[in-house]
Design an enzyme around this catalytic site. Structure first.
Site, short mmCIF file in Angstrom:
data_model
loop_
_atom_site.label_atom_id
_atom_site.label_comp_id
_atom_site.label_asym_id
_atom_site.label_seq_id
_atom_site.Cartn_x
_atom_site.Cartn_y
_atom_site.Cartn_z
N PRO A 121 2.87 0.05 4.29
CA PRO A 121 1.69 0.33 5.11
C PRO A 121 0.53 -0.66 4.91
O PRO A 121 -0.53 -0.32 4.38
CB PRO A 121 1.30 1.74 4.68
N CYS A 122 0.73 -1.89 5.38
CA CYS A 122 -0.29 -2.92 5.19
C CYS A 122 -1.60 -2.58 5.91
O CYS A 122 -2.65 -3.14 5.57
CB CYS A 122 0.24 -4.29 5.63
#
Length: 192
Positions: A138-139
């Site tokens: 989940p950048c």
């Protein structure tokens, strides 16, 4: 990381794609301006991959992605990723980031510290910019040290990042979220 197959699926934010090989997921594509661009982008990263019905383990991950993008707090921790061909630094950053739950954020610098190199915040940013697994890694949950959004390499850039954080009800400052209950000692103002 070479994909053998991929599928395109609908989500609340638009059509996404997932590609896989024998060892696991090798890529996720977020929505593009047009669905035809999604397929073209996927083929650029994974030439030779064929569109296919996903096996059971990939179908489970697709359902979890759809749930997450619908607001369910799913961390996708069980999704098997094929990171074998990625640089060791990137793998380390991605593994740390996968421990950050929906609705929470972390800074580039905090990831660098956890990797063991406090001066590597820019390298963390580069790793996030080349993340082949957005949503699963989940950048969008990574912020600058000043709380700013920073960049986001998906279509729509920071607007998409903000939308993903909003879906997860992440707090990035003290502004109340839409429909969030105020503390008992704070009274909303009314226009007169």
């Amino acid at each position: 990381m070479k994909a053998s197959a991929f599928t395109i699926f609908s989500t609340p934010i638009g059509a996404c794609a997932i590609s896989w090989a024998d060892r696991g997921i090798v890529g996720v594509q977020l929505p593009q301006a047009r669905e035809s661009h999604l397929g073209a982008r996927l083929h650029r990263f994974h030439p030779g991959a064929i569109q296919s019905r996903p096996p059971n383990n990939i179908s489970v991950v697709i359902t979890q992605i759809i749930d997450l993008l619908s607001g369910a707090p799913n961390d996708l921790a069980e999704a098997a990723l094929d990171m074998e061909d990625l640089p060791a630094f990137d793998r380390s950053a991605y593994e740390i980031l996968r421990t950050v739950p929906p609705g929470k954020t972390i800074t580039y610098g905090e990831i660098a510290v956890r990797i063991g190199d406090p001066k590597a915040a820019r390298a963390v940013g580069r790793a996030m910019g080349s993340n082949p697994f957005p949503i699963i890694v989940p950048c969008h949950r990574v912020l600058g040290s000043d709380g700013r959004m920073g960049g986001f390499s998906a279509n729509g850039g920071v607007v998409t990042k903000a939308r993903l954080l909003s879906i997860e009800r992440a707090r990035i400052d003290d502004t109340p979220l839409l429909f969030e209950e105020l503390p008992f000692n704070v009274r909303p103002t009314t226009a007169r």
